[in-house]
Enzyme design. Structure first.
Site, PDB file in Angstrom:
ATOM      1  N   GLY A 120       0.737  -1.269   0.079  1.00 20.17           N
ATOM      2  CA  GLY A 120      -0.062   0.065   0.060  1.00 20.17           C
ATOM      3  C   GLY A 120       0.907   1.204  -0.091  1.00 20.17           C
ATOM      4  O   GLY A 120       1.970   1.287  -0.310  1.00 20.17           O
TER       5      GLY A 120
ATOM      6  N   GLU B 226       3.739   6.474  -7.501  1.00 19.60           N
ATOM      7  CA  GLU B 226       3.625   6.326  -9.187  1.00 19.60           C
ATOM      8  C   GLU B 226       4.577   5.086  -9.380  1.00 19.60           C
ATOM      9  O   GLU B 226       4.341   4.545 -10.380  1.00 19.60           O
ATOM     10  CB  GLU B 226       4.546   7.634  -9.632  1.00 19.60           C
TER      11      GLU B 226
ATOM     12  N   HIS C 231       4.499   2.253  -7.989  1.00 22.12           N
ATOM     13  CA  HIS C 231       3.458   1.143  -7.963  1.00 22.12           C
ATOM     14  C   HIS C 231       2.739   1.201  -9.256  1.00 22.12           C
ATOM     15  O   HIS C 231       2.325   0.196  -9.643  1.00 22.12           O
ATOM     16  CB  HIS C 231       2.665   0.982  -6.769  1.00 22.12           C
TER      17      HIS C 231
ATOM     18  N   GLY D 287       9.444  -3.963  -8.734  1.00 24.91           N
ATOM     19  CA  GLY D 287      10.214  -2.679  -9.030  1.00 24.91           C
ATOM     20  C   GLY D 287      11.816  -3.042  -8.760  1.00 24.91           C
ATOM     21  O   GLY D 287      12.092  -3.730  -7.949  1.00 24.91           O
TER      22      GLY D 287
ATOM     23  N   GLN E  53      15.424  -7.959  -3.092  1.00 23.65           N
ATOM     24  CA  GLN E  53      14.251  -8.416  -2.974  1.00 23.65           C
ATOM     25  C   GLN E  53      13.749  -9.249  -4.359  1.00 23.65           C
ATOM     26  O   GLN E  53      13.088 -10.352  -4.264  1.00 23.65           O
ATOM     27  CB  GLN E  53      13.099  -7.473  -2.485  1.00 23.65           C
TER      28      GLN E  53
ATOM     29  N   VAL F  32      11.248   3.872 -10.672  1.00 26.80           N
ATOM     30  CA  VAL F  32      10.626   5.087 -11.026  1.00 26.80           C
ATOM     31  C   VAL F  32      11.324   6.213 -10.069  1.00 26.80           C
ATOM     32  O   VAL F  32      11.152   5.958  -8.886  1.00 26.80           O
ATOM     33  CB  VAL F  32       9.407   4.963 -10.934  1.00 26.80           C
TER      34      VAL F  32
ATOM     35  N   SER G 198       9.542   5.753  -2.900  1.00 26.05           N
ATOM     36  CA  SER G 198       9.343   4.981  -2.135  1.00 26.05           C
ATOM     37  C   SER G 198       8.169   5.553  -0.944  1.00 26.05           C
ATOM     38  O   SER G 198       8.187   6.626  -0.972  1.00 26.05           O
ATOM     39  CB  SER G 198      10.954   4.749  -1.274  1.00 26.05           C
TER      40      SER G 198
END
Ligand code: PAF
Length: 298
Positions: A33, A37, A39, A149, A155, A178, A187
């Site tokens: 959540g 931008e 995401h 991303g 990760q 981005v 972030s």
């Protein structure tokens, strides 16, 4: 226009089963959540490859290192749903905690090797938490494709290895970081920066891109890394956890950038921990385009 919010795995699976009968290709974009931008660019990239897009929203307690950090994590479901609706995302899967970790949940997915070092060295158990929740989200959604991303580069490696090792039939698609116009990697934690910190924050990316340029041009790795560290501290950052050169394909430590490589860093600006990474080979293109236009990388 609104997006359906699904809370249970039973409901989710029934919708996915319908989509399967209709022959749709299904993508998942896992998130915690506080969507920005970055995401949304993953969602747009998902639409380029899939007919149906599920965004998941679950603030995963198992990947936080402190109760305070978990409590401080922004929870903005209403706004998140409003951002997703115009993109046409089909479902926001925001499961109740017990759908992910039912009582007496006893399984941990742990990925050796790529979870170690870098963030793994400073955030014990973090990648076990990530691998466990992402494995569950993959299995619950049954998606064909998952979008992540590159900002969370380690990760990405952990998730890829986990899916491969567990034979989860899903393609992991990596999308470029981005950045804000001034270069700061987007972030969910950036909202915690004070006005002064926000001004200093883009220096990290600038320093990494400059260091990547020098490494690509053949400068001595130890010198470049030491100078980059100094520059970060001189820019007002409180601490550098790591600033390292690693192989792009398996994250192994590199002495020289003689194969496709990444420069990765985790730093503290006041009370906020920021991570970023840049490609050493492709630094020139990346440096020219501090852009919010999404681009899919292999
Ligand atoms: O990158 C994130 O937001 C999280 O680590 C993820 C992949 C959604 C797992 O909780």
């Amino acid at each position: 226009m609104s997006i359906p919010i699904i809370r249970t795995v039973v409901e989710l699976r029934s919708i996915v089963a319908t989509w399967r009968r209709e022959g749709f290709k299904i993508a998942v974009v896992p998130t915690m959540g506080a969507l920005h931008e970055g995401h949304l660019s993953l969602v747009r990239a998902a639409f380029e490859r899939a007919d149906r897009v599920i965004v998941t929203l679950f603030v995963n307690p198992k990947q936080f290192n402190s109760a305070a950090d978990l409590a401080a994590y922004p929870r903005t479901e209403h706004d998140d749903a409003a951002k997703l609706a115009p993109l046409g995302a089909h479902i926001l899967y925001a499961p109740d905690g017990a759908e992910i970790y039912p009582e007496s949940f006893a399984t941990t997915v742990s990925v050796a090797g790529v979870s170690e070092g870098l963030c793994g060295a400073y955030r014990p158990g973090h990648f076990d938490g990530v691998a466990t929740v992402v494995a569950k989200l993959f299995l619950q959604t049954g998606a064909d494709l998952a979008f992540f991303g590159q900002k969370d580069f380690q990760q990405l490696h952990v998730v890829r290895r986990m899916a491969r090792d567990l034979d989860i039939p899903i393609e992991i698609v990596a999308c470029r970081t981005v950045r804000e116009k001034d270069g700061l990697a987007m972030s969910s934690r950036n909202v915690r920066l004070s006005a002064n910190e926000r001004q200093a924050a883009p220096r990290l990316a600038e320093i990494l891109f400059a260091a990547a340029g020098r490494l690509a041009a053949g400068a001595q790795t130890d010198d470049v890394l030491a100078e980059a560290r100094q520059s970060v501290l001189a820019a007002g950052y409180r601490d550098v956890e790591y600033l390292e050169l690693r192989a792009e394909d398996d994250l192994s430590p590199l002495d020289t950038a003689d194969r496709p490589a990444r420069l990765l860093a985790a730093v503290w600006l006041g009370e906020t921990r920021l991570i970023d990474n840049v490609s050493v080979e492709a630094h020139e293109n990346a440096a020219r385009t501090f852009t919010s236009v999404p681009a899919v990388a292999a």
